[in-house]
Design a protein around this motif. Structure first.
Motif, PDB file in Angstrom:
ATOM      1  N   ASN A 132      46.504  11.095  23.688  1.00 17.34           N
ATOM      2  CA  ASN A 132      45.490  11.240  23.384  1.00 17.34           C
ATOM      3  C   ASN A 132      44.772  11.701  24.456  1.00 17.34           C
ATOM      4  O   ASN A 132      44.932  11.437  25.789  1.00 17.34           O
ATOM      5  N   HIS A 133      43.419  12.341  24.515  1.00 16.26           N
ATOM      6  CA  HIS A 133      42.635  12.646  25.636  1.00 16.26           C
ATOM      7  C   HIS A 133      41.281  11.993  25.140  1.00 16.26           C
ATOM      8  O   HIS A 133      40.679  12.487  24.100  1.00 16.26           O
ATOM      9  N   CYS A 134      40.692  11.363  26.191  1.00 14.72           N
ATOM     10  CA  CYS A 134      39.300  10.849  25.863  1.00 14.72           C
ATOM     11  C   CYS A 134      38.542  11.122  27.083  1.00 14.72           C
ATOM     12  O   CYS A 134      38.878  10.841  28.252  1.00 14.72           O
ATOM     13  N   TYR A 135      37.269  11.766  26.878  1.00  9.53           N
ATOM     14  CA  TYR A 135      36.482  12.145  27.889  1.00  9.53           C
ATOM     15  C   TYR A 135      34.884  11.477  27.484  1.00  9.53           C
ATOM     16  O   TYR A 135      34.481  11.488  26.347  1.00  9.53           O
ATOM     17  N   GLY A 136      34.298  10.911  28.621  1.00 11.33           N
ATOM     18  CA  GLY A 136      32.946  10.226  28.195  1.00 11.33           C
ATOM     19  C   GLY A 136      32.953   8.854  28.750  1.00 11.33           C
ATOM     20  O   GLY A 136      33.936   8.349  29.191  1.00 11.33           O
ATOM     21  N   PRO A 137      31.912   8.320  29.099  1.00 11.77           N
ATOM     22  CA  PRO A 137      31.641   7.095  29.874  1.00 11.77           C
ATOM     23  C   PRO A 137      32.008   5.819  29.119  1.00 11.77           C
ATOM     24  O   PRO A 137      32.191   5.047  29.711  1.00 11.77           O
ATOM     25  N   VAL A 138      32.261   5.912  27.912  1.00 10.98           N
ATOM     26  CA  VAL A 138      32.399   4.829  27.140  1.00 10.98           C
ATOM     27  C   VAL A 138      34.248   4.737  26.782  1.00 10.98           C
ATOM     28  O   VAL A 138      34.490   4.098  25.842  1.00 10.98           O
ATOM     29  N   CYS A 139      34.927   5.605  27.139  1.00  6.49           N
ATOM     30  CA  CYS A 139      36.383   5.862  27.078  1.00  6.49           C
ATOM     31  C   CYS A 139      36.820   4.505  27.364  1.00  6.49           C
ATOM     32  O   CYS A 139      38.003   3.728  26.357  1.00  6.49           O
ATOM     33  N   ALA A 140      36.726   3.887  28.441  1.00  2.00           N
ATOM     34  CA  ALA A 140      37.216   2.601  29.006  1.00  2.00           C
ATOM     35  C   ALA A 140      37.006   1.472  27.853  1.00  2.00           C
ATOM     36  O   ALA A 140      37.744   0.677  27.626  1.00  2.00           O
ATOM     37  N   LEU A 141      35.640   1.334  27.451  1.00  4.53           N
ATOM     38  CA  LEU A 141      35.149   0.433  26.409  1.00  4.53           C
ATOM     39  C   LEU A 141      35.882   0.579  25.165  1.00  4.53           C
ATOM     40  O   LEU A 141      35.971  -0.530  24.457  1.00  4.53           O
ATOM     41  N   ALA A 142      36.275   1.571  24.969  1.00  7.27           N
ATOM     42  CA  ALA A 142      36.809   2.080  23.754  1.00  7.27           C
ATOM     43  C   ALA A 142      38.333   1.631  23.716  1.00  7.27           C
ATOM     44  O   ALA A 142      39.175   1.798  22.658  1.00  7.27           O
ATOM     45  N   GLY A 143      39.042   1.408  24.900  1.00 11.48           N
ATOM     46  CA  GLY A 143      40.285   1.058  25.120  1.00 11.48           C
ATOM     47  C   GLY A 143      41.107   2.138  25.407  1.00 11.48           C
ATOM     48  O   GLY A 143      42.259   2.246  25.324  1.00 11.48           O
ATOM     49  N   PHE A 144      40.676   3.462  25.662  1.00  8.74           N
ATOM     50  CA  PHE A 144      41.403   4.603  26.091  1.00  8.74           C
ATOM     51  C   PHE A 144      41.333   4.882  27.876  1.00  8.74           C
ATOM     52  O   PHE A 144      40.011   4.646  28.220  1.00  8.74           O
ATOM     53  N   THR A 145      42.087   5.573  28.174  1.00  6.63           N
ATOM     54  CA  THR A 145      42.158   6.027  29.749  1.00  6.63           C
ATOM     55  C   THR A 145      41.229   7.256  29.732  1.00  6.63           C
ATOM     56  O   THR A 145      41.531   8.360  29.153  1.00  6.63           O
ATOM     57  N   VAL A 146      40.309   7.186  30.690  1.00  5.54           N
ATOM     58  CA  VAL A 146      39.359   8.118  30.863  1.00  5.54           C
ATOM     59  C   VAL A 146      40.256   9.633  31.527  1.00  5.54           C
ATOM     60  O   VAL A 146      40.808   9.379  32.394  1.00  5.54           O
ATOM     61  N   GLY A 147      40.164  10.919  30.535  1.00  5.65           N
ATOM     62  CA  GLY A 147      40.585  12.009  31.163  1.00  5.65           C
ATOM     63  C   GLY A 147      42.019  12.099  31.534  1.00  5.65           C
ATOM     64  O   GLY A 147      42.355  12.979  32.071  1.00  5.65           O
ATOM     65  N   ALA A 148      42.983  11.250  30.589  1.00  4.81           N
ATOM     66  CA  ALA A 148      44.228  11.322  30.947  1.00  4.81           C
ATOM     67  C   ALA A 148      45.138  11.523  29.569  1.00  4.81           C
ATOM     68  O   ALA A 148      44.587  10.983  28.460  1.00  4.81           O
ATOM     69  N   SER A 149      46.315  11.981  29.861  1.00  4.21           N
ATOM     70  CA  SER A 149      47.158  12.011  28.299  1.00  4.21           C
ATOM     71  C   SER A 149      47.873  10.699  28.285  1.00  4.21           C
ATOM     72  O   SER A 149      48.639  10.516  29.253  1.00  4.21           O
ATOM     73  N   VAL A 150      47.703  10.105  27.429  1.00  3.15           N
ATOM     74  CA  VAL A 150      48.093   8.651  27.222  1.00  3.15           C
ATOM     75  C   VAL A 150      49.383   8.551  25.937  1.00  3.15           C
ATOM     76  O   VAL A 150      48.894   8.905  25.043  1.00  3.15           O
ATOM     77  N   PRO A 151      50.620   8.485  26.162  1.00  3.66           N
ATOM     78  CA  PRO A 151      51.342   8.234  24.952  1.00  3.66           C
ATOM     79  C   PRO A 151      50.809   7.320  24.153  1.00  3.66           C
ATOM     80  O   PRO A 151      50.362   6.160  24.414  1.00  3.66           O
ATOM     81  N   ILE A 152      50.736   7.431  22.885  1.00  2.00           N
ATOM     82  CA  ILE A 152      50.151   6.820  21.646  1.00  2.00           C
ATOM     83  C   ILE A 152      51.153   5.582  21.396  1.00  2.00           C
ATOM     84  O   ILE A 152      50.469   4.392  21.098  1.00  2.00           O
ATOM     85  N   PRO A 153      52.491   5.779  21.381  1.00  2.00           N
ATOM     86  CA  PRO A 153      53.142   4.503  20.739  1.00  2.00           C
ATOM     87  C   PRO A 153      52.815   3.203  21.526  1.00  2.00           C
ATOM     88  O   PRO A 153      52.664   3.172  22.839  1.00  2.00           O
ATOM     89  N   LEU A 154      52.843   2.211  20.782  1.00  2.00           N
ATOM     90  CA  LEU A 154      52.325   1.007  21.392  1.00  2.00           C
ATOM     91  C   LEU A 154      53.456   0.258  22.099  1.00  2.00           C
ATOM     92  O   LEU A 154      53.143  -0.562  23.093  1.00  2.00           O
ATOM     93  N   THR A 155      54.808   0.276  21.608  1.00  2.00           N
ATOM     94  CA  THR A 155      55.779   0.006  22.421  1.00  2.00           C
ATOM     95  C   THR A 155      57.136   1.210  22.370  1.00  2.00           C
ATOM     96  O   THR A 155      56.973   1.979  21.515  1.00  2.00           O
TER      97      THR A 155
END
Length: 241
Positions: A132-155
């Motif tokens: 996923n990609h998240c852009y914006g000032p509330v990404c961290a509040l929503a649990g996502f890393t800002v501006g980074a590609s993050v693997p979706i699997p929880l484990t």
């Protein structure tokens, strides 16, 4: 030699007496195309469509026997999610993909039928890939890393996959009607959770006979006689030598 003759005779009798086929099952495929995945975060409730297919097996004495069925198992499943969420009020853009493949145990993952429902259960393993990609000032509040590609699997490696309760529109589970699940909720951050509702429509159905189909009585009797006579002849030839 006597023990060998006795063994052949016993095997011949068992084959001659056997002849009833094992009960089989319906293998039913459901399309999940109308399912939804909703991310609840400080940006609000943002919903994306979820697609895929799940395959269940319903035990049935014969192809003609109607529901209710005597048992259910999940044989396989896939699902795909494309995230495309824009919340202009809080300046947040969330994009990405997620693909899940369910890996049930050999023979299927058992589930319990209760009338028109298949009760919640856990598929023992699943494989999840995506980003996923998240852009914006509330990404961290929503649990996502800002501006980074993050693997979706929880484990990683593969993990168990909870299946929520599936409620069918007909009188019995697996009877050809549609199903809608109860809401499955996954918490991904202090202020964010993901809620999924699965909706399945039957698209294919095949009846499969028991794993060990029975031979006809005449064929079995002939095979039994062949084993007994053949074995006796072999022993007689050995004794002459």
């Amino acid at each position: 030699m006597r023990k060998f003759t006795t063994l052949l005779g016993g095997l011949a009798m068992m084959l001659a007496l056997s002849g009833s086929a094992n009960a089989g099952y319906w293998e039913v495929t459901y399309d999940l195309a109308t399912s939804t995945n909703t991310t609840n975060s400080p940006a609000g409730a943002l919903t994306d469509p979820l697609t895929g297919k799940w395959r269940f097996q319903f035990d049935s004495a014969s192809a003609a026997a109607p529901a209710p069925y005597t048992g259910a198992r999940m044989a396989a499943g896939t699902q795909h999610l494309t995230l495309s969420q824009v919340a202009t009020a809080v300046v947040l853009t969330l994009t990405g993909t997620s693909d899940v493949t369910l890996l049930p145990a050999a023979g299927g993952q058992p589930a319990v039928i209760a009338g028109a429902t298949i009760n919640a259960f856990i598929s023992d393993s699943s494989k999840n890939s995506g980003f996923n990609h998240c852009y914006g000032p509330v990404c961290a509040l929503a649990g996502f890393t800002v501006g980074a590609s993050v693997p979706i699997p929880l484990t990683v490696p593969p993990e168990p996959f909870p299946i929520p309760k599936l409620v069918f529109t007909g009188a019995n589970a697996g009877d050809g009607s549609k199903f809608t699940s109860t809401t499955k909720t996954i918490v991904v951050g202090a202020n964010t959770n993901i809620q999924t509702i699965y909706r399945g429509v039957e698209v294919a159905r095949y009846y499969i006979t028991g794993a060990v189909p029975a031979l006809g009585g005449g064929v079995l009797a002939g095979l039994a006689a062949f084993l007994l006579i053949g074995g006796t002849s072999t022993l007689a030839l050995r004794n002459r030598r």
